[in-house]
Design a protein around this motif. Sequence first.
Motif, short mmCIF file in Angstrom:
data_model
loop_
_atom_site.label_atom_id
_atom_site.label_comp_id
_atom_site.label_asym_id
_atom_site.label_seq_id
_atom_site.Cartn_x
_atom_site.Cartn_y
_atom_site.Cartn_z
N PHE A 1 -133.91 84.83 -119.67
CA PHE A 1 -135.12 84.14 -120.11
C PHE A 1 -136.14 83.87 -119.00
N SER A 2 -135.73 83.89 -117.75
CA SER A 2 -136.57 83.33 -116.68
C SER A 2 -137.93 84.02 -116.60
N ALA A 3 -139.00 83.20 -116.63
CA ALA A 3 -140.36 83.74 -116.54
C ALA A 3 -140.87 83.70 -115.10
N GLY A 4 -140.12 83.00 -114.23
CA GLY A 4 -140.57 82.88 -112.84
C GLY A 4 -141.47 81.67 -112.61
N THR A 5 -141.47 80.73 -113.54
CA THR A 5 -142.34 79.55 -113.38
C THR A 5 -141.92 78.72 -112.18
N ARG A 6 -140.62 78.42 -112.08
CA ARG A 6 -140.14 77.60 -110.96
C ARG A 6 -140.50 78.24 -109.62
N GLY A 7 -140.24 79.53 -109.52
CA GLY A 7 -140.47 80.21 -108.24
C GLY A 7 -141.95 80.26 -107.89
N GLN B 1 -131.45 96.30 -107.18
CA GLN B 1 -132.62 96.19 -106.30
C GLN B 1 -132.68 94.81 -105.65
N TYR B 2 -132.40 93.79 -106.46
CA TYR B 2 -132.45 92.41 -105.95
C TYR B 2 -131.45 92.22 -104.80
N LEU B 3 -130.22 92.66 -105.02
CA LEU B 3 -129.18 92.40 -104.01
C LEU B 3 -129.46 93.16 -102.71
N TYR C 1 -135.00 79.83 -100.68
CA TYR C 1 -135.19 79.01 -101.89
C TYR C 1 -134.88 79.92 -103.07
N LEU C 2 -133.59 79.95 -103.44
CA LEU C 2 -133.09 81.00 -104.35
C LEU C 2 -133.17 80.56 -105.81
N ALA C 3 -134.38 80.69 -106.37
CA ALA C 3 -134.59 80.22 -107.75
C ALA C 3 -134.41 81.35 -108.77
N ALA C 4 -134.17 82.57 -108.31
CA ALA C 4 -134.02 83.68 -109.27
C ALA C 4 -132.80 83.46 -110.15
N ALA C 5 -132.87 83.96 -111.36
CA ALA C 5 -131.73 83.93 -112.27
C ALA C 5 -131.04 85.28 -112.14
N VAL C 6 -129.92 85.26 -111.43
CA VAL C 6 -129.27 86.51 -111.02
C VAL C 6 -128.14 86.85 -112.02
N SER C 7 -128.12 88.10 -112.46
CA SER C 7 -127.11 88.50 -113.46
C SER C 7 -125.70 88.28 -112.92
N SER D 1 -129.78 76.84 -103.07
CA SER D 1 -129.56 77.61 -104.29
C SER D 1 -129.85 76.71 -105.49
N PHE D 2 -130.05 77.34 -106.62
CA PHE D 2 -130.27 76.60 -107.87
C PHE D 2 -129.06 76.77 -108.77
N LYS D 3 -128.85 75.80 -109.61
CA LYS D 3 -127.78 75.91 -110.60
C LYS D 3 -128.37 75.59 -111.95
N LEU D 4 -128.29 76.52 -112.85
CA LEU D 4 -128.79 76.30 -114.21
C LEU D 4 -127.61 76.14 -115.15
N GLU D 5 -127.64 75.09 -115.96
CA GLU D 5 -126.65 74.93 -117.01
C GLU D 5 -127.36 74.54 -118.30
N GLY E 1 -129.90 71.35 -109.10
CA GLY E 1 -129.37 71.56 -110.45
C GLY E 1 -130.46 71.31 -111.48
N ASN E 2 -130.45 72.14 -112.51
CA ASN E 2 -131.38 71.89 -113.63
C ASN E 2 -130.78 72.35 -114.94
N LEU E 3 -131.22 71.69 -116.02
CA LEU E 3 -130.77 72.07 -117.35
C LEU E 3 -131.86 72.89 -118.01
N THR F 1 -134.38 70.76 -119.97
CA THR F 1 -135.20 69.71 -119.33
C THR F 1 -135.71 70.13 -117.95
N ARG F 2 -135.64 71.43 -117.63
CA ARG F 2 -135.89 71.84 -116.24
C ARG F 2 -137.31 71.56 -115.77
N LYS F 3 -138.24 71.37 -116.72
CA LYS F 3 -139.63 71.11 -116.31
C LYS F 3 -139.86 69.63 -116.04
O1 PMT Z 1 -138.26 80.91 -114.20
P1 PMT Z 1 -138.12 79.63 -114.95
O2 PMT Z 1 -138.32 79.83 -116.42
O3 PMT Z 1 -139.01 78.54 -114.39
O4 PMT Z 1 -136.59 79.15 -114.76
C1 PMT Z 1 -136.16 78.72 -113.53
C2 PMT Z 1 -134.62 78.75 -113.43
C3 PMT Z 1 -134.06 77.81 -114.47
C4 PMT Z 1 -134.10 80.17 -113.66
C5 PMT Z 1 -134.27 78.27 -111.97
O5 PMT Z 1 -134.71 76.96 -111.81
C6 PMT Z 1 -132.74 78.35 -111.73
O6 PMT Z 1 -132.00 77.45 -112.05
N1 PMT Z 1 -132.26 79.48 -111.15
C7 PMT Z 1 -130.82 79.72 -110.86
C8 PMT Z 1 -130.08 80.19 -112.09
C9 PMT Z 1 -128.57 80.20 -111.87
O7 PMT Z 1 -127.87 79.35 -112.30
O8 PMT Z 1 -128.12 81.12 -111.11
P2 PMT Z 1 -126.55 81.41 -110.71
O9 PMT Z 1 -125.61 80.31 -110.97
O10 PMT Z 1 -126.19 82.74 -111.28
O11 PMT Z 1 -126.72 81.57 -109.16
C10 PMT Z 1 -126.70 80.46 -108.28
C11 PMT Z 1 -127.59 80.74 -107.10
O12 PMT Z 1 -127.17 81.84 -106.31
C12 PMT Z 1 -129.01 81.03 -107.50
O13 PMT Z 1 -129.82 80.33 -106.58
C13 PMT Z 1 -129.15 82.55 -107.37
O14 PMT Z 1 -130.49 82.92 -107.05
C14 PMT Z 1 -128.17 82.82 -106.22
N2 PMT Z 1 -127.46 84.10 -106.30
C15 PMT Z 1 -126.48 84.27 -107.21
C16 PMT Z 1 -125.76 85.44 -107.24
C17 PMT Z 1 -126.07 86.44 -106.31
N3 PMT Z 1 -125.39 87.59 -106.32
N4 PMT Z 1 -127.06 86.25 -105.43
C18 PMT Z 1 -127.76 85.09 -105.41
O15 PMT Z 1 -128.67 84.90 -104.60
#
Ligand code: PMT
Length: 345
Positions: A92-98, A182-184, A204-210, A259-263, A287-289, A292-294
Amino acid sequence: MDSHIPAPPTRRLSTGALKNAIDRSTPLLPPALEIDEHNYFDNNEPPEYLESMAKTAEEFVRFHSKNRIVLVTSGGTTVPLENQTVRFIDNFSAGTRGATSAEYLLENGYAVIFLHRQFSLLPYSRHYSHSTNCFLDFMEERDGKVVVDPQYQLEMLSVLRKYQHAKSQNLLLLLPFTTINQYLHTLRALSEILQPARSRALFYLAAAVSDFFVPPSKIPEHKIQSKAGGSKLTMILDPVPKFLNRLVDHWAPSAMIISFKLETDSEILLSKARQALDRYSHQLVIGNLLQTRKYEVVFVEPDLPEVWIRLSNKENADSIEIESKIIPAVIERHTAWIEKSKDTE
Ligand code: PMT
């Protein structure tokens, strides 16, 4: 969260979906070892543009040899299901946080490498892009010419000035990715390029990584065909190695790492953030939900009680962005990190 803030639209698909969701109580994958790093990077080819991108990044880091530099990752990675990709898994991530965070970092004198999902939101242009803020809605026609609608002039002037300042001072480097691979590769290359910046570097790792992907040995070359009779498609995805500890210990050992943690379940947010901190031994998990992340985030740091950052009702009504509160708190910690590192550098 402040109870007066309206609840954001739910993303739940159905009541049944929760029962079938991945069990988040299962143990986490172990952090990646050196051998996992070799296995991954030897078997998954780097993108062909990596070398030229690395050169551009090296120049940028050299140019900012005295400044603080932050690598902001933003948006979601995709997982292609075919080599000649027609279909892929996304998030879903649109990149707003980043994109928003990058603006506040730039305003505070940071040079920003913005590693973002291609076509996701970008610093400054995010105010006038995508369907919610279509740039055409900010324009009008006057005497056969296109002009900015007077009601938006002031705000647009302010955004334009900040954008032009960042550009003219060479403060913002935009680097795109699309796939998880590509990301890694890019993350690892940039980490090494940033090593000379030592503690001045901030991640500042805000990306949502698969979390799962299809390895090259299992990916079909061509578009997956549907067969007559409604056959099912079964795919087995491999876990993406958890490279955060490699980043912290080996790729960028002097930098401050956030790093960020999304739940989606508030009950497990804090424990998951603490677990990430224990496993990777970095400096801060934000951490963000999803829901409520905004409006609220929580800072989780080693040996300290967690700190919540929230928007008040009034701030929310005034369209204050939570990143305007997150970034000063991040900078305060980065300053302390630089001070602390002085003895060893
Ligand atoms: O773009 P928005 O809509 O504003 O949403 C922002 C967000 C909710 C996506 C953001 O605020 C956020 O929480 N991003 C992290 C999502 C997450 O839980 O990622 P994760 O648990 O898979 O990874 C944890 C951290 O490790 C992250 O910072 C990720 O960038 C980093 N990571 C993970 C795996 C990996 N192989 N490399 C990484 O860098």
